[in-house]
Design a protein around this motif. Structure first.
Motif, PDB file in Angstrom:
ATOM      1  N   LEU A   1      94.267  -1.115  72.556  1.00 23.86           N
ATOM      2  CA  LEU A   1      93.208  -1.204  71.545  1.00 23.86           C
ATOM      3  C   LEU A   1      93.872  -1.628  70.229  1.00 23.86           C
ATOM      4  CD1 LEU A   1      91.146   2.061  72.298  1.00 23.86           C
ATOM      5  CD2 LEU A   1      91.156  -0.131  73.509  1.00 23.86           C
TER       6      LEU A   1
ATOM      7  N   GLU B   1      85.417  12.731  76.359  1.00 20.91           N
ATOM      8  CA  GLU B   1      85.248  11.759  75.272  1.00 20.91           C
ATOM      9  C   GLU B   1      84.435  12.356  74.131  1.00 20.91           C
ATOM     10  OE1 GLU B   1      86.728   8.945  74.921  1.00 20.91           O
ATOM     11  OE2 GLU B   1      85.599   8.012  73.295  1.00 20.91           O
ATOM     12  N   LYS B   2      84.999  12.274  72.956  1.00 15.09           N
ATOM     13  CA  LYS B   2      84.320  12.687  71.717  1.00 15.09           C
ATOM     14  C   LYS B   2      83.574  14.018  71.827  1.00 15.09           C
ATOM     15  CE  LYS B   2      84.276   8.056  69.869  1.00 15.09           C
ATOM     16  NZ  LYS B   2      84.693   7.169  70.895  1.00 15.09           N
TER      17      LYS B   2
ATOM     18  N   VAL C   1      93.630  11.025  72.917  1.00 15.17           N
ATOM     19  CA  VAL C   1      94.039   9.766  73.548  1.00 15.17           C
ATOM     20  C   VAL C   1      94.133   8.713  72.446  1.00 15.17           C
ATOM     21  CG1 VAL C   1      93.327   7.945  75.156  1.00 15.17           C
ATOM     22  CG2 VAL C   1      92.782  10.349  75.661  1.00 15.17           C
ATOM     23  N   ILE C   2      95.240   7.986  72.420  1.00 18.78           N
ATOM     24  CA  ILE C   2      95.423   6.890  71.468  1.00 18.78           C
ATOM     25  C   ILE C   2      95.384   5.587  72.281  1.00 18.78           C
ATOM     26  CG2 ILE C   2      97.076   5.911  69.792  1.00 18.78           C
ATOM     27  CD1 ILE C   2      95.567   8.515  68.905  1.00 18.78           C
ATOM     28  N   GLY C   3      95.005   4.493  71.635  1.00 18.68           N
ATOM     29  CA  GLY C   3      94.655   3.281  72.387  1.00 18.68           C
ATOM     30  C   GLY C   3      95.726   2.530  73.143  1.00 18.68           C
TER      31      GLY C   3
ATOM     32  N   GLN D   1      82.117   5.031  79.320  1.00 14.83           N
ATOM     33  CA  GLN D   1      83.381   5.446  78.697  1.00 14.83           C
ATOM     34  C   GLN D   1      84.578   5.274  79.631  1.00 14.83           C
ATOM     35  OE1 GLN D   1      83.652   5.958  75.658  1.00 14.83           O
ATOM     36  NE2 GLN D   1      81.648   6.614  74.911  1.00 14.83           N
TER      37      GLN D   1
ATOM     38  N   ASP E   1      94.429   0.526  66.956  1.00 15.77           N
ATOM     39  CA  ASP E   1      95.501   1.515  66.872  1.00 15.77           C
ATOM     40  C   ASP E   1      96.820   0.764  66.725  1.00 15.77           C
ATOM     41  OD1 ASP E   1      94.126   3.957  67.045  1.00 15.77           O
ATOM     42  OD2 ASP E   1      94.012   3.845  69.217  1.00 15.77           O
TER      43      ASP E   1
ATOM     44  N   THR F   1      87.321   6.843  79.219  1.00 15.66           N
ATOM     45  CA  THR F   1      87.814   8.219  79.405  1.00 15.66           C
ATOM     46  C   THR F   1      87.226   8.843  80.673  1.00 15.66           C
ATOM     47  OG1 THR F   1      88.055   8.500  77.029  1.00 15.66           O
ATOM     48  CG2 THR F   1      87.860  10.518  78.316  1.00 15.66           C
TER      49      THR F   1
ATOM     50  N   TYR G   1      87.574  11.148  69.190  1.00 10.09           N
ATOM     51  CA  TYR G   1      88.577  10.740  70.181  1.00 10.09           C
ATOM     52  C   TYR G   1      88.241  11.208  71.595  1.00 10.09           C
ATOM     53  CZ  TYR G   1      91.626   9.937  66.161  1.00 10.09           C
ATOM     54  OH  TYR G   1      92.166   9.482  64.989  1.00 10.09           O
ATOM     55  N   GLY G   2      88.981  10.640  72.556  1.00  6.64           N
ATOM     56  CA  GLY G   2      89.061  11.229  73.876  1.00  6.64           C
ATOM     57  C   GLY G   2      90.049  12.374  73.750  1.00  6.64           C
TER      58      GLY G   2
ATOM     59  N   LEU H   1      83.568   1.018  75.802  1.00  7.37           N
ATOM     60  CA  LEU H   1      84.941   0.602  76.129  1.00  7.37           C
ATOM     61  C   LEU H   1      85.151   0.466  77.642  1.00  7.37           C
ATOM     62  CD1 LEU H   1      87.844   0.025  75.262  1.00  7.37           C
ATOM     63  CD2 LEU H   1      88.249   2.490  75.191  1.00  7.37           C
TER      64      LEU H   1
ATOM     65  N   ARG I   1     101.239   6.257  64.075  1.00  6.15           N
ATOM     66  CA  ARG I   1     100.033   5.509  64.435  1.00  6.15           C
ATOM     67  C   ARG I   1      99.101   5.381  63.229  1.00  6.15           C
ATOM     68  NH1 ARG I   1      94.477   7.875  64.923  1.00  6.15           N
ATOM     69  NH2 ARG I   1      93.336   6.316  66.057  1.00  6.15           N
TER      70      ARG I   1
ATOM     71  N   TYR J   1      96.983   2.442  77.312  1.00  3.33           N
ATOM     72  CA  TYR J   1      96.733   2.997  78.632  1.00  3.33           C
ATOM     73  C   TYR J   1      97.500   2.182  79.664  1.00  3.33           C
ATOM     74  CZ  TYR J   1      92.333   4.392  76.219  1.00  3.33           C
ATOM     75  OH  TYR J   1      91.383   4.880  75.349  1.00  3.33           O
TER      76      TYR J   1
HETATM   77  C1  G1P Z   1      88.417   4.841  71.855  1.00  2.95           C
HETATM   78  C2  G1P Z   1      88.400   5.755  73.097  1.00  2.95           C
HETATM   79  C3  G1P Z   1      88.871   7.157  72.749  1.00  2.95           C
HETATM   80  C4  G1P Z   1      90.235   7.089  72.073  1.00  2.95           C
HETATM   81  C5  G1P Z   1      90.195   6.154  70.854  1.00  2.95           C
HETATM   82  C6  G1P Z   1      91.592   5.957  70.285  1.00  2.95           C
HETATM   83  O1  G1P Z   1      87.407   5.319  70.973  1.00  2.95           O
HETATM   84  O2  G1P Z   1      87.100   5.767  73.638  1.00  2.95           O
HETATM   85  O3  G1P Z   1      88.958   7.932  73.915  1.00  2.95           O
HETATM   86  O4  G1P Z   1      90.626   8.383  71.688  1.00  2.95           O
HETATM   87  O5  G1P Z   1      89.678   4.860  71.219  1.00  2.95           O
HETATM   88  O6  G1P Z   1      91.578   5.166  69.150  1.00  2.95           O
HETATM   89  P1  G1P Z   1      86.836   4.425  69.746  1.00  2.95           P
HETATM   90  O7  G1P Z   1      87.833   4.552  68.640  1.00  2.95           O
HETATM   91  O8  G1P Z   1      86.726   3.031  70.269  1.00  2.95           O
HETATM   92  O9  G1P Z   1      85.509   5.036  69.410  1.00  2.95           O
END
Ligand code: G1P
Length: 302
Positions: free
Chosen positions: A132, A192-193, A205-207, A231, A135, A233, A172-173, A112, A255, A209
Motif C-alpha cells: 500500500l 478490520e477497524k 497491520v501495516i500495508g 476486506q 504507508d 483482512t 487499522y486491521g 481493498l 512508518r 503483505y
Molecule cells: C488498510 C487495511 C488495514 C491496514 C491499513 C494499513 O486500511 O484495510 O487493515 O491496517 O491499510 O495502512 P486503509 O488505510 O486503506 O483504510
C-alpha cells in the motif's frame, strides 16, 4: 507452487479524498515526498525485495501513473541536448523493464480485498506481495525485503505489524497474536477497524503483505465486512485456522501514514532532512519555525 515472491500488487484505485482538491486531477500516489512520488518509494522497496512484476490496480483518472512509468523521449532529448546528465540519471529510476508492469482496473470501489481480487488472473497460482503506497517505511533494510527474508523460512501468509496508539485502532486491521519467535508472531485472529472496546490489541497491520493464492479464493465469496467493503483482512483471517498459517512481522523502520495530511507532512520533513543538499537550510527554517521567541508567521492556508 514455488516459494519465490516475484509479483507485487499495488492497489492505487482510491480517490484520495483527504488530499482534495489536489487529487482532483493528480493521483494521490503521484504526490511527492521532496521530489519523488509516493509510488516511487513503493516501487523501489519492491525492487529491493526481488520483485520483477508490478501489478497496479487502478481506476479512472489515474493515467498520470501510467505515464510516470513510461519513457519520455522528448524530455530525455531535451535533457541530453542541455547536457543535464544527472537529471537523466534521476529519470532512470522510473524505467521499468518492458512487460514488467501491468495495469488492471477496479471498475467499482468495493474495498481493498476487492482491489487485490481484481488482479487474481495476473497473480495466478503463486505467493505474491501487496504494497500500500500510502504507508511509506523508512528503513535501513527495506520492509518488504525484511519480510521476504523471514518468509523464506516460515512460508504461509505474512503481514507487517506495528503498535499504534490505542485510540487509533479503529483505523487499522488489528491483530491478536500468540507466541513470537524473533520478529515474527503467530496470528490467532485479526479484525478490520474494530471499535476501541472490541480491539484484541493495539498491534496493527501495516500495508505490506505476502499472501498465498488461497487468500484470493477466499475473496471469491465477495462477503462485505467493515464499512460495507470487501476486506483483505477478512480474507487473510480465513487462513488462520488452515494449515497455511498467518504471521505478523514486526519490521524495523519508521512508518509514515501518507494517507493522512499530518503523516504526509511528517514524511516530507523526515525525507527533506535526509537530503544532504537541503538539510542545513531546511533545519534552520524548522528551528526558527518552532522557536517561540521569534516565530515564523504561519503561511496562509487559503
Ligand atoms: C488498510 C487495511 C488495514 C491496514 C491499513 C494499513 O486500511 O484495510 O487493515 O491496517 O491499510 O495502512 P486503509 O488505510 O486503506 O483504510
Amino acid at each position: 507452487m514455488s516459494n519465490r515472491v516475484t509479483k507485487a500488487v499495488f492497489p492505487v484505485a482510491g480517490f484520495g479524498t483527504r488530499f482534495l482538491p489536489a487529487t482532483k486531477s493528480v493521483p494521490k500516489e503521484i504526490l511527492p515526498l521532496v521530489d519523488r512520488p509516493l509510488i516511487q518509494y513503493a516501487i523501489d522497496e519492491a525492487r529491493a525485495a526481488g520483485i520483477t512484476e508490478f501489478i497496479f490496480v487502478t481506476s479512472r483518472g489515474k493515467s498520470a501513473l501510467e505515464d510516470y512509468f513510461d519513457s519520455a523521449p522528448e524530455l530525455e532529448t531535451a535533457l541530453q541536448e542541455g547536457k543535464k546528465h544527472s537529471l537523466i540519471e534521476t529519470l532512470r529510476q522510473t524505467d521499468m523493464d518492458s512487460g514488467a508492469v501491468a495495469y488492471i482496473r477496479q471498475q467499482e470501489r468495493r474495498g481493498l480485498g476487492h482491489a487485490v481480487w481484481c488482479a487474481r488472473r495476473l497473480i495466478g497460482d503463486e505467493p505474491f506481495a501487496v504494497i500500500l503506497p500510502d504507508d511509506v517505511i523508512d528503513a535501513e533494510t527495506p520492509c518488504l525485503e525484511q519480510m521476504i527474508e523471514s518468509y523464506r523460512e516460515i512460508g504461509g501468509n505474512m503481514v507487517a505489524a506495528m503498535e499504534v496508539a490505542r485510540e487509533n485502532v479503529s483505523s487499522y486491521g488489528i491483530l491478536d497474536v500468540a507466541d513470537s519467535v524473533g520478529s515474527t508472531m503467530r496470528v490467532r485472529g485479526m479484525v478490520e477497524k474494530p471499535k476501541v472496546e472490541n480491539a484484541p490489541s493495539n498491534l496493527a497491520v501495516i500495508g505490506r503483505y505476502i499472501l498465498t493464492p488461497k487468500v484470493l479464493e477466499n475473496l471469491d465469496s465477495m462477503k462485505a465486512g467493515a464499512g460495507g467493503e470487501i476486506q483483505l483482512t477478512d480474507a487473510i483471517a480465513g487462513e488462520i485456522s488452515s494449515s497455511q498459517n498467518v504471521h505478523a512481522f514486526r519490521f524495523k523502520g519508521r512508518r509514515f501514514d501518507c494517507g493522512t495530511k499530518s503523516g504526509y507532512l511528517q514524511a516530507t520533513v523526515a525525507f527533506g532532512l535526509a537530503r544532504d543538499e537541503l538539510r542545513d537550510e531546511f533545519l534552520e527554517f524548522l528551528r526558527s519555525a518552532v522557536d517561540t521567541e521569534v516565530p515564523i508567521p504561519a503561511a496562509r492556508a487559503v
